[in-house]
Design an enzyme around this catalytic site. Structure first.
Site, short mmCIF file in Angstrom:
data_model
loop_
_atom_site.label_atom_id
_atom_site.label_comp_id
_atom_site.label_asym_id
_atom_site.label_seq_id
_atom_site.Cartn_x
_atom_site.Cartn_y
_atom_site.Cartn_z
N CYS B 30 0.84 -1.19 0.00
CA CYS B 30 0.00 0.00 0.00
C CYS B 30 0.87 1.24 0.00
O CYS B 30 2.09 1.18 0.09
CB CYS B 30 -0.87 0.01 1.24
SG CYS B 30 0.12 -0.01 2.73
N CYS B 33 3.28 1.56 2.89
CA CYS B 33 4.57 0.86 2.79
C CYS B 33 5.56 1.73 2.02
O CYS B 33 6.73 1.82 2.39
CB CYS B 33 4.40 -0.47 2.07
SG CYS B 33 3.20 -1.55 2.84
N ASP B 432 19.70 -28.13 -6.38
CA ASP B 432 20.80 -27.97 -5.44
C ASP B 432 20.18 -28.12 -4.04
O ASP B 432 18.97 -27.98 -3.87
CB ASP B 432 21.41 -26.59 -5.63
CG ASP B 432 22.50 -26.32 -4.63
OD1 ASP B 432 23.30 -27.22 -4.40
OD2 ASP B 432 22.53 -25.22 -4.08
N ASP B 618 21.32 -22.08 -6.45
CA ASP B 618 21.53 -20.70 -6.01
C ASP B 618 22.99 -20.29 -5.94
O ASP B 618 23.32 -19.15 -6.15
CB ASP B 618 20.89 -20.49 -4.64
CG ASP B 618 21.65 -21.22 -3.56
OD1 ASP B 618 22.08 -22.35 -3.83
OD2 ASP B 618 21.82 -20.65 -2.47
N ASP B 622 26.75 -23.49 -8.56
CA ASP B 622 25.71 -23.97 -9.47
C ASP B 622 25.72 -23.22 -10.79
O ASP B 622 24.99 -23.57 -11.70
CB ASP B 622 24.33 -23.79 -8.84
CG ASP B 622 24.16 -24.60 -7.58
OD1 ASP B 622 24.61 -25.75 -7.60
OD2 ASP B 622 23.63 -24.08 -6.60
#
Lengths: 51, 723
Positions: B30, B33, B432, B618, B622
């Protein structure tokens, strides 16, 4: 027929004005955050601490 | 100051330099925020400004270059938001190539609307001198606008012709230019039909498709560059006389002795000559727990020294380093990926020859039938205009833009339109472990052991510290029913001893959150998880353990994926027994102790065997696997290399985004196929009419617009497809 000679250039100029205005909004970044713009109007600036 | 500060603009005055970092903040809802972030964040130390983009749920933070990402995320945490750093430099480049297309679209749309206005008057019965005047005005508008708005097509067509090939833009350019030229001729001789409106509407529709397509086009970012950037730029070299000097990484040689301070990354591979410390190897192995290394142990470039200064004897520099090897793997892997040809491009290869043949046949047919040059060229132009790939050009990008917009709202950032095509084809899932199946951060276990009336004290103590374990404890205790207890000591005067913990007074008694004493841990000796002891004023101290927990819904997500036809398998660089434990818990296969090259080899083997693996990972380790897979996804908590190598980034802790993304991708491809079928059906009806010479500009305008609108309408159904 004489009316057309005024109305057609007038219509084209107005359309051109709209096109120029669109280019300006594009350059000014007004489409970067459309949802945010809708929200920001609700932010109450009175909450800011008085300086 | 950490040398690994998250900024590209590092220089000698690092403290003064303002760096910019983008964060995803999914739980902004909103105006409140927005106001809260933009007002409170600049009040945090080192942060000079924050700007929210609500549409993309991101915040751009201006901060001291000395501030690292974890500090910034903590600042967000302090004001009550969960943030995840985004590393995509592509956004700026994208706007640069998008803006000229949008301008061309605006010009084409403006011109086509004005010309259409005049043309409709002609169709409605204006004739004689009015028609002649209207045609001249149309020509005056259309000629400069076609010249401007058509440039993207003309340039691409010219390039293709020069290279001796043909693409979709060649028939488009020929059609537009011939229609315009023919219309100018008709205007001069005061003919009945002009095609200015057709040429301009065609350009407008095609440009709309191009704009959407450009929005979905991924920028090639293999992430390999970011990987090498993560090593130190230089190191302190020890001379024989004991003095030390700063040397750039490129000037290091094998055999040099380097002084590595705590908090510094290694610039070269080496053997520890003196001292011992704990090292963060996550860059290379993905293992989040620090590893203790002593004299004689090997350490690789990019490793972060956590505790104590050590002396390192260099064994490999530059391209010979382990990290440069990973970067090379990623480069070669992303070259394989770029061989994928998008559906739209495969179609356009067919399109150009077919259209050229049809237009040529109509021209030849009418000439043989004795219709004369004028009539035959008009029919050929009608064929070129009516077969315009408007619907074809819109079919794929509209569907992808609609779906990726909806996916963004659900926390799935699609970086590339072709990723949706590839994701829809995925038939195997490789995961992973650390940071992907698990959260990659400590989570408090056994908080229930704290007596309910003592929890406010524990929460107050946990709030006082910034240690990762304290933050984890606070997150576990922070529920609405528990408020921090008032401590006798004011919060800012609490004593926090590094390595020991926090102690304070509560109601006259000593309370503490501290490192457990060996005797307190004696009961469960085999347990090597991190632990914290809480003295809460009465009774025995409570021991809280921390584990890297599975993501919530991991089991549910894997079950859904299995139902979608994607059997899962874990590939991890972690210890084999740790991997086996997680694999058993989830009921899937798992392999541990895998090097980055091993992961990549598995993926290449699967692709060679005709499978289409989806890789989810991540870590930096990887990276090659993410780049080699048919399609890849990474959590937003991933390293910048992981985020750049992946096609889709998912926000938040839940893994349910995986099956959701697959369902959305499959729905997209279903709609795309429907759209293509609609476009082909339209052509089956329209082309024979055009070849028979029955198509007037009026019929062409109606047919073109309606087929495009049907395709757009069909694609909009996808707004409800992401569940």
């Amino acid at each position: 027929m004489n009316g057309l000679l005024i109305l057609i250039p007038a219509a084209l100029l107005l359309g051109l004005g709209g096109l120029v205005a669109f280019f300006w909004t594009l350059r000014a970044g007004q489409y970067d955050d459309p949802d945010g713009a809708a929200m920001r109007i609700l932010i109450d600036d009175d909450e800011l601490p008085k300086s | 100051m950490s040398l690994a500060a998250a900024s590209d603009t590092m220089d000698e005055h690092a403290g003064d330099v303002v760096a910019e970092t983008r964060f995803a903040v999914p739980d902004m809802h909103c105006a409140g925020c927005i106001a809260k972030i933009e007002r409170l964040l600049p009040g945090q130390p080192g942060i000079s400004g924050a700007r929210v983009n609500f549409s993309s749920r991101t915040v751009v933070v201006n901060h001291d270059a000395a501030l690292a990402e974890p500090d910034l995320i903590r600042a967000f945490d302090t004001i009550g938001f969960a943030a995840q750093a985004l590393h995509s430099t592509a956004a700026g480049q994208r706007n640069q190539s998008l803006a000229p297309l949008i301008r061309a679209l605006a010009v084409a749309a403006f011109a086509s609307m004005n010309v259409m206005l005049l043309t409709i008057s002609v169709w409605s019965g204006a004739d004689g001198s009015s028609r002649h005047l209207f045609h001249w005005i149309s020509a005056a508008i259309a000629i400069p606008c076609v010249a401007y708005a058509g440039r993207p097509f003309f340039a691409s067509a010219l390039k293709a012709v020069r290279a001796g090939t043909t693409n979709m833009d060649v028939p488009i350019s020929i059609g537009v230019l011939m229609a315009t030229a023919m219309s100018i001729y008709e205007t001069i001789v005061d003919g009945e039909h002009v095609w200015f409106d057709g040429a301009l509407t065609l350009l407008a529709f095609l440009l709309a498709g191009r704009v959407l397509d450009e929005m979905m086009r991924g920028r090639a970012a293999s992430g390999a560059e970011a990987l090498v950037r993560r090593t130190a730029t230089g190191a302190m070299r020890l001379a024989a006389d004991g003095t030390s000097q700063w040397v750039a990484a490129d000037d290091l040689a094998v055999g040099d002795e380097l002084m590595v301070a705590a908090g510094e990354r290694l610039a070269a591979d080496g053997v520890i000559a003196k001292g011992g410390s704990r090292f963060d190897l996550s860059l290379l192995t993905g293992e989040s727990a620090p590893v203790t290394l002593g004299e004689g142990d090997r350490a690789a470039a990019g490793t972060l020294n956590l505790d104590a200064p050590v002396t390192l004897r260099v064994t490999a520099v530059g391209e010979a380093r382990a990290i440069a090897e990973i970067a090379r793997l990623m480069e070669s892997a992303s070259q394989t990926r770029s061989r994928y040809v998008r559906l739209a491009d495969r179609l356009s290869r067919l399109y150009a020859p077919v259209v050229h043949t049809l237009a040529g046949l109509s021209f030849a047919g009418w000439m043989i039938a004795g219709a004369g040059w004028h009539q035959s060229i008009l029919v050929a132009i009608a064929v070129l205009i009516i077969t315009c790939p408007c619907a074809l050009g819109l079919a794929v990008p509209v569907a992808q833009v609609v779906v990726s917009g909806t996916m963004m709202g659900k926390g799935l950032l699609v970086k590339d339109g072709s990723a949706l095509e590839r994701l829809a084809q995925a038939d195997t899932l490789l995961l992973d472990k650390t940071g992907t199946l698990t959260l990659g951060r400590p989570v408090a276990v056994g908080v229930e052991a704290i007596p309910v009336d003592r929890r406010p004290i524990a929460l107050a103590l946990a709030t006082a510290s910034r240690h990762p374990l304290a933050i984890a404890l606070r997150q576990a205790l922070d529920v609405p029913s528990v408020a921090p207890a008032p401590l006798d000591t004011p919060l800012d005067k609490l004593a926090e001893t590094p390595g020991e913990g926090v102690s304070a007074q509560h109601a006259g008694r000593q309370v503490a959150m501290r490192r457990p004493r060996p005797a307190e841990l004696a009961r469960d000796r085999g347990d090597d998880r991190a632990a914290v002891a809480l003295d809460l004023g009465e009774g025995a101290p409570v021991i809280i353990r921390f584990a890297d927990a599975l993501r919530p819904d991991a089991g549910e997500a894997l079950a859904q994926l299995h139902a979608l036809g994607l059997p899962a398998r874990i590939m991890s660089g972690d210890r084999a027994d740790a991997v086996a434990a997680v694999a058993d818990q989830l009921g899937i296969d798992g392999t541990g102790d895998m090097q980055p090259a091993d992961k990549m080899a598995v993926l290449e083997g699967q692709i060679a065997a005709g499978r289409r693996p989806l890789m989810v990972g991540d870590g930096l380790n990887d990276g090659p696997a993410l780049a080699a897979a048919h399609v890849s996804m990474a959590p937003a908590s991933a390293s910048d290399v992981g985020q750049q190598a992946a096609d889709i980034v998912f926000l938040g802790d839940s893994l349910l985004g995986l099956p959701r993304a697959i369902r959305a991708a499959r729905a997209t491809m279903r709609v795309v196929r429907e759209n293509l079928a609609l476009a082909i059906i339209y052509n089956i009806f329209a082309v024979p009419l055009a070849m028979a010479g029955l198509v007037t500009p009026l019929i062409a305008a109606v047919a073109m617009s309606s087929s495009s609108l049907i395709v757009i309408g069909n694609s909009l159904r996808l707004r409800w497809a992401v569940r």
